[in-house]
Design a protein around this motif. Sequence first.
Motif, PDB file in Angstrom:
ATOM      1  N   LEU A  37      -5.202   2.988   5.999  1.00 44.12           N
ATOM      2  CA  LEU A  37      -6.412   2.559   5.296  1.00 44.12           C
ATOM      3  C   LEU A  37      -6.605   3.352   4.008  1.00 44.12           C
ATOM      4  CD1 LEU A  37      -8.910   2.166   8.291  1.00 44.12           C
ATOM      5  CD2 LEU A  37      -7.707   0.365   7.050  1.00 44.12           C
ATOM      6  N   LYS A  38      -6.251   4.630   4.068  1.00 40.46           N
ATOM      7  CA  LYS A  38      -6.366   5.475   2.870  1.00 40.46           C
ATOM      8  C   LYS A  38      -5.432   4.978   1.774  1.00 40.46           C
ATOM      9  CE  LYS A  38      -5.919  10.280   1.325  1.00 40.46           C
ATOM     10  NZ  LYS A  38      -5.567  11.675   1.727  1.00 40.46           N
ATOM     11  N   GLN A  39      -4.219   4.606   2.154  1.00 45.68           N
ATOM     12  CA  GLN A  39      -3.257   4.134   1.158  1.00 45.68           C
ATOM     13  C   GLN A  39      -3.695   2.797   0.549  1.00 45.68           C
ATOM     14  OE1 GLN A  39       0.707   4.860   2.125  1.00 45.68           O
ATOM     15  NE2 GLN A  39       1.455   4.192   0.150  1.00 45.68           N
ATOM     16  N   ILE A  40      -4.177   1.894   1.379  1.00 46.08           N
ATOM     17  CA  ILE A  40      -4.685   0.614   0.865  1.00 46.08           C
ATOM     18  C   ILE A  40      -5.834   0.860  -0.110  1.00 46.08           C
ATOM     19  CG2 ILE A  40      -5.924  -1.504   1.484  1.00 46.08           C
ATOM     20  CD1 ILE A  40      -4.341  -1.513   4.112  1.00 46.08           C
ATOM     21  N   THR A  41      -6.746   1.750   0.286  1.00 50.06           N
ATOM     22  CA  THR A  41      -7.924   2.033  -0.544  1.00 50.06           C
ATOM     23  C   THR A  41      -7.539   2.681  -1.862  1.00 50.06           C
ATOM     24  OG1 THR A  41      -9.248   2.339   1.459  1.00 50.06           O
ATOM     25  CG2 THR A  41     -10.149   3.212  -0.597  1.00 50.06           C
ATOM     26  N   LEU A  42      -6.656   3.690  -1.810  1.00 49.88           N
ATOM     27  CA  LEU A  42      -6.261   4.403  -3.041  1.00 49.88           C
ATOM     28  C   LEU A  42      -5.535   3.491  -4.019  1.00 49.88           C
ATOM     29  CD1 LEU A  42      -5.083   7.971  -1.943  1.00 49.88           C
ATOM     30  CD2 LEU A  42      -6.908   7.405  -3.547  1.00 49.88           C
ATOM     31  N   ASN A  43      -4.556   2.745  -3.520  1.00 51.95           N
ATOM     32  CA  ASN A  43      -3.802   1.847  -4.394  1.00 51.95           C
ATOM     33  C   ASN A  43      -4.711   0.780  -5.009  1.00 51.95           C
ATOM     34  OD1 ASN A  43      -1.296   3.095  -4.031  1.00 51.95           O
ATOM     35  ND2 ASN A  43      -0.846   1.906  -2.195  1.00 51.95           N
ATOM     36  N   ASN A  50      -0.397  -2.289  12.211  1.00 50.54           N
ATOM     37  CA  ASN A  50       0.096  -3.114  11.105  1.00 50.54           C
ATOM     38  C   ASN A  50      -0.651  -4.444  11.038  1.00 50.54           C
ATOM     39  OD1 ASN A  50       2.282  -1.464  10.003  1.00 50.54           O
ATOM     40  ND2 ASN A  50       3.215  -1.720  12.011  1.00 50.54           N
ATOM     41  N   PHE A  51      -1.021  -4.964  12.206  1.00 49.26           N
ATOM     42  CA  PHE A  51      -1.845  -6.173  12.250  1.00 49.26           C
ATOM     43  C   PHE A  51      -3.144  -5.949  11.477  1.00 49.26           C
ATOM     44  CE2 PHE A  51      -5.172  -8.815  14.015  1.00 49.26           C
ATOM     45  CZ  PHE A  51      -4.565 -10.056  14.164  1.00 49.26           C
ATOM     46  N   VAL A  52      -3.776  -4.818  11.705  1.00 46.27           N
ATOM     47  CA  VAL A  52      -5.031  -4.482  11.019  1.00 46.27           C
ATOM     48  C   VAL A  52      -4.808  -4.347   9.519  1.00 46.27           C
ATOM     49  CG1 VAL A  52      -6.815  -2.708  10.752  1.00 46.27           C
ATOM     50  CG2 VAL A  52      -6.076  -3.398  13.040  1.00 46.27           C
ATOM     51  N   PHE A  53      -3.721  -3.648   9.122  1.00 53.00           N
ATOM     52  CA  PHE A  53      -3.451  -3.444   7.699  1.00 53.00           C
ATOM     53  C   PHE A  53      -3.275  -4.779   6.974  1.00 53.00           C
ATOM     54  CE2 PHE A  53      -1.238   0.726   9.100  1.00 53.00           C
ATOM     55  CZ  PHE A  53      -2.464   1.372   9.153  1.00 53.00           C
ATOM     56  N   PHE A  54      -2.467  -5.651   7.542  1.00 49.86           N
ATOM     57  CA  PHE A  54      -2.208  -6.944   6.893  1.00 49.86           C
ATOM     58  C   PHE A  54      -3.478  -7.798   6.824  1.00 49.86           C
ATOM     59  CE2 PHE A  54       2.389  -6.329   8.221  1.00 49.86           C
ATOM     60  CZ  PHE A  54       2.861  -6.209   6.918  1.00 49.86           C
ATOM     61  N   MET A  55      -4.290  -7.767   7.873  1.00 48.82           N
ATOM     62  CA  MET A  55      -5.497  -8.587   7.876  1.00 48.82           C
ATOM     63  C   MET A  55      -6.524  -8.071   6.868  1.00 48.82           C
ATOM     64  SD  MET A  55      -4.779 -11.091   9.729  1.00 48.82           S
ATOM     65  CE  MET A  55      -6.363 -11.909   9.689  1.00 48.82           C
ATOM     66  N   ILE A  56      -6.563  -6.764   6.659  1.00 51.66           N
ATOM     67  CA  ILE A  56      -7.463  -6.206   5.635  1.00 51.66           C
ATOM     68  C   ILE A  56      -7.038  -6.678   4.250  1.00 51.66           C
ATOM     69  CG2 ILE A  56      -8.125  -4.065   4.461  1.00 51.66           C
ATOM     70  CD1 ILE A  56      -8.150  -2.732   7.225  1.00 51.66           C
ATOM     71  N   ILE A  57      -5.728  -6.619   3.968  1.00 46.47           N
ATOM     72  CA  ILE A  57      -5.220  -7.079   2.669  1.00 46.47           C
ATOM     73  C   ILE A  57      -5.503  -8.571   2.494  1.00 46.47           C
ATOM     74  CG2 ILE A  57      -3.156  -7.349   1.225  1.00 46.47           C
ATOM     75  CD1 ILE A  57      -1.981  -4.909   2.747  1.00 46.47           C
ATOM     76  N   ALA A  58      -5.401  -9.323   3.582  1.00 48.34           N
ATOM     77  CA  ALA A  58      -5.613 -10.776   3.529  1.00 48.34           C
ATOM     78  C   ALA A  58      -7.019 -11.146   3.094  1.00 48.34           C
ATOM     79  CB  ALA A  58      -5.314 -11.396   4.892  1.00 48.34           C
TER      80      ALA A  58
END
Length: 428
Positions: free
Chosen positions: A261-267, A356-364
């Motif tokens: 989540l930190k990486q998604i947020t920072l990028n 990974n399911f959570v990460f992809f769904m957040i990006i979606a």
Amino acid sequence: MKTFLRFAIVLFSLIGIYVLVSVLSCIIPNHKINENIERSAKRLKNQGDYPFAIIPKKAYQMDNFTDALILNQIHCIDNQHPYKSFVLPGHLVKWELSKSECLIYRIESLKEPNSFYPRYWHGSTFLFRPLFLIGDFEKVRWILYAITSSLLLFLAVVLSRKTNIVKTLAMMGGLLFVNMFVTQFSIQFAPVLILSLLASVLVCYHYQNKQYLLMLFFVIGSLTAYVDLLTTPLLTLGIPLTVLFMIYEHQKQELSLIKGLKQITLNSLLWGVAYGFTWMSKWIIATLTTNRNVIEDAIQTFLFRINPKAYIEKTFTRWDAIVGNADMLQWVYINMVICVLLLFVVFFFRKEGWRNFVFFMIIAVFPYVWYFVVANHSFLHYWFTYRAQAFSISCIFLALLSMVSFAKVKSVLKLKRFKHSKQMMENN
């Protein structure tokens, strides 16, 4: 503090480069460029402002309207005043005419531009201007098609090596379901696709270098503000981010929920900061160096674009903006793929894939947040803004694949092959 200074230096350097490149583009002699634009004008008029690619539906609609405007701007560039042509890009308008007809009117009358568009950087105008030294609009379209197709093919090859063919197909499926091929033939649409693919290829080669990735998303955010006219800017964030987490998953670089989540947020934050500040820097430059208050104009336009009730005949809500874009998708076929993937999840479930399911769904979710915020623009221009959902579709497919154990699938396939071979031997 050092990190902040590094990003600030990069941003100001990029802004300086944009100004330099744009001014240099305006210095290129007009004669050959304008000849090719004049050859293009009649073809654009015959096609109309909004022709359809293959199928006469909104999802396949081209944007000759904006492409003709861009060509009009290029034709109006004054070699004697390159900085003014950059900071106050203008085009000739006659309100009763279509944009392609306005282009012909400009060519025939050679009147001075009467409409100016200073709140954007118009990078596509200045970067694609040299292409008209090569040929007319049809040749420029082919060049864009060749560039985007080569990048798509290259990304598919690299990504299949970094992950596997199934996941690569899932990633490319998102582009397929939003008819991304339409964007390959448009000066208006192609830049964000090119940037998205270039960034994704770089992610494939540098996914282990976190500092590089942070700077990459920062630079791509800035470049997006330079070249894009608010089409589908989120593609340059969402597609590379999706590719990054695809590779992390396949290379078994298991991130904790917090780190992911930190990486998604920072990028995302760095992309957004660079995008926003680069866009605003044009307002500041234009206001300081001309007698126009571009900052005020840009702020009013921004407030207009985020207000669902601003100056429009039909009343609509932010939810309508989301639904209007979602309705452009081929949900029958998308749901068929989802159902197949759900069957694999049921029979080959892998509980370790939940993160990974959570990460992809957040990006979606990103495009739907964008539609909610920029509701007016998203509602009015749904026929091209819907393409931001390309990575949403990919992420849904990839999220489901995260819950599938490929080891179990291979084991079942091996068992079936063994039984088949054994049966064949017994029969012989």
